[in-house]
Scaffold this motif. Sequence first.
Motif, short mmCIF file in Angstrom:
data_model
loop_
_atom_site.label_atom_id
_atom_site.label_comp_id
_atom_site.label_asym_id
_atom_site.label_seq_id
_atom_site.Cartn_x
_atom_site.Cartn_y
_atom_site.Cartn_z
N ASN A 272 1.51 19.54 -0.73
CA ASN A 272 0.07 19.40 -0.53
C ASN A 272 -0.59 18.75 -1.74
N LYS A 273 -0.14 19.12 -2.93
CA LYS A 273 -0.69 18.49 -4.14
C LYS A 273 -0.33 17.00 -4.18
N ASN A 274 0.88 16.69 -3.79
CA ASN A 274 1.32 15.30 -3.79
C ASN A 274 0.56 14.45 -2.77
N GLN A 275 0.16 15.10 -1.67
CA GLN A 275 -0.54 14.35 -0.64
C GLN A 275 -1.84 13.74 -1.15
N ILE A 276 -2.46 14.41 -2.08
CA ILE A 276 -3.67 13.85 -2.69
C ILE A 276 -3.34 12.56 -3.42
N LYS A 277 -2.20 12.57 -4.12
CA LYS A 277 -1.77 11.37 -4.84
C LYS A 277 -1.34 10.27 -3.87
N VAL A 278 -0.70 10.67 -2.78
CA VAL A 278 -0.32 9.70 -1.75
C VAL A 278 -1.54 8.95 -1.26
N GLN A 279 -2.59 9.68 -0.94
CA GLN A 279 -3.81 9.06 -0.43
C GLN A 279 -4.45 8.16 -1.48
N GLN A 280 -4.36 8.57 -2.75
CA GLN A 280 -4.92 7.75 -3.82
C GLN A 280 -4.18 6.42 -3.94
N VAL A 281 -2.85 6.48 -3.87
CA VAL A 281 -2.07 5.24 -3.98
C VAL A 281 -2.33 4.34 -2.78
N GLN A 282 -2.37 4.92 -1.60
CA GLN A 282 -2.63 4.11 -0.41
C GLN A 282 -4.01 3.46 -0.46
N LYS A 283 -4.97 4.18 -1.02
CA LYS A 283 -6.31 3.61 -1.17
C LYS A 283 -6.27 2.42 -2.12
N LEU A 284 -5.52 2.55 -3.21
CA LEU A 284 -5.40 1.45 -4.16
C LEU A 284 -4.71 0.24 -3.53
N VAL A 285 -3.72 0.49 -2.69
CA VAL A 285 -3.05 -0.60 -1.98
C VAL A 285 -4.05 -1.33 -1.09
N ASN A 286 -4.84 -0.56 -0.35
CA ASN A 286 -5.84 -1.17 0.54
C ASN A 286 -6.89 -1.95 -0.24
N GLN A 287 -7.16 -1.51 -1.47
CA GLN A 287 -8.13 -2.19 -2.32
C GLN A 287 -7.51 -3.35 -3.11
N THR A 288 -6.22 -3.61 -2.87
CA THR A 288 -5.45 -4.66 -3.55
C THR A 288 -5.40 -4.48 -5.06
N LYS A 289 -5.46 -3.24 -5.50
CA LYS A 289 -5.33 -2.94 -6.93
C LYS A 289 -3.85 -2.64 -7.20
N TRP A 290 -3.06 -3.72 -7.24
CA TRP A 290 -1.62 -3.60 -7.22
C TRP A 290 -1.04 -2.86 -8.42
N LEU A 291 -1.50 -3.18 -9.61
CA LEU A 291 -0.91 -2.57 -10.80
C LEU A 291 -1.24 -1.09 -10.91
N LYS A 292 -2.47 -0.72 -10.57
CA LYS A 292 -2.83 0.70 -10.59
C LYS A 292 -2.03 1.46 -9.53
N ALA A 293 -1.85 0.83 -8.38
CA ALA A 293 -1.06 1.47 -7.33
C ALA A 293 0.38 1.66 -7.78
N LYS A 294 0.93 0.67 -8.46
CA LYS A 294 2.30 0.76 -8.97
C LYS A 294 2.44 1.91 -9.96
N ASP A 295 1.51 2.01 -10.90
CA ASP A 295 1.57 3.07 -11.90
C ASP A 295 1.53 4.45 -11.25
N GLN A 296 0.65 4.62 -10.27
CA GLN A 296 0.52 5.93 -9.63
C GLN A 296 1.70 6.23 -8.70
N PHE A 297 2.28 5.19 -8.12
CA PHE A 297 3.47 5.40 -7.31
C PHE A 297 4.62 5.89 -8.17
N GLU A 298 4.76 5.32 -9.34
CA GLU A 298 5.82 5.76 -10.26
C GLU A 298 5.63 7.23 -10.64
N GLN A 299 4.39 7.65 -10.85
CA GLN A 299 4.13 9.05 -11.15
C GLN A 299 4.47 9.93 -9.96
N LEU A 300 4.15 9.44 -8.76
CA LEU A 300 4.47 10.20 -7.55
C LEU A 300 5.97 10.38 -7.40
#
Length: 474
Positions: A272-300
């Motif tokens: 459940n805690k990870n799901q919050i991060k999942v949604q954050q990364v997916q939001k960044l992908v949709n916003q085309t913020k590729w590098l921020k999405a990459k950094d957060q995916f690595e943390q996930l």
Amino acid sequence: MINKQFSFLILCLLGLTCAFLTEPSFRKRSLKEKYIDNLLNAEGKKSLDFSTQCNNLNLASHFNGTAMSGYLNVGIKNSSSALGFVFFGAKGVPTSQLKNIPTIIWIEGGPGCTSMYGAFIENGPLHVIQESNTTFSFKENSFAWTNDYNVIYIDQPIGTGISHAQKKSDIPIDEDQIAQQFYFALNQLYHSENGCFKQIGINGKETPLFIYGISYAGKYVPSIAQYIVQQGNKLNLKGIGMGDGFTSPYYDVESVNKYSYDHNLITLDQFNKNQIKVQQVQKLVNQTKWLKAKDQFEQLMDDVNPNNLDIYNIQRKEAPDATYLESFVNSKYGQETFSFKLDKTFEICGDLVFEVLSTDYMKEDCVARVEYLLHQEIYVHIYNGNLDLLVPYYTPQLWLSKLNWEKTQQFNKTPLENWSYGNNGTIYGQKQQYDLLNFQIIFNAGHMVTEDQPEAGYHLIKDQINYVLSKQQF
């Protein structure tokens, strides 16, 4: 392989997708040490010829077939940058008849991981054995794809493995540039007088072509294939295949968390805690913020693997040591046997290419390329090991079910059934196939299916190519 640099500079292993949660055994040297090694190794080798070329290899005592290697210019003006390759003709087939044999291009992932891993550890005819620090031998692979097909293992993009990048700015930064360079190189292979395919008669009329790859090649393969088709499909491309492919970062983010929970790697609270991060990364992908999405995916990826298992195969605590491949290619014996030309220290996965493609990493543009290929009547084969955490089989199930293709509904209604080959009764996994689209799950295999389950990997390629050949007239 999606090479990754987690917070403490760890990279992907074995050329196949993201990064490890612990540094792989073959990557123990620091980046500084490798940088110095590359500088030292390059001294005195600036005159190496990387123009389009074809070398006949004398492997008669090891391999019953045609073997070649060489380099392919990628079309950059005033640059010697080139892709390197090794080619094995189908076993026992005379060179003059290879044009009648289906031909497979194999590409590893990373980005920046060598296809020599596929050639000498996964599905190639000869597996490298290191006898001592300077002595090597070969073991025949009973389940080599070259038992039935021609296979060319190409290191791409430039700067990867045995390939050559004259300068950093030559390395492509996205899939469009990758496809353009690769297509130029393929035209050299097929049409240049110095190209191996030109010399042995493999051509775009008589020879069916398939492109396969794993991990980050889940982006490379559809991108290259789309470009080939857009240019008129003069190379007779019939189908593509991606194993454990990182085709859709958006859905992979979602599936790694669910897969981890379903396989008891994390608790419900952690999920459940990870799901919050999942949604954050997916939001960044949709916003085309590729590098921020990459950094957060690595943390996930850290969070979904608290026990620090091998993300390529969750049944292992750590990945197998593959440093012997680096030792082999860097050795005098390896370079003389396969006519490798190195202006740097050969590495299974290189940092430079991964760095240059860092903004491409989380881009969500390759599912659309798969849709294009289906609309153009190109066969698409997706397969996954069931033990892969990095790109779980959940990932393709998610994006395949949502394809913008007129036959998606029929595909979704097709049941996932047990898959075996021949009459021996061995069940290798499960299969879902409808018309141009085939999805397979391979049991007891991780990210590198043909390494973990070579017999299943051999039959899955035969199964698919036989299916395509039975549906089309050449």
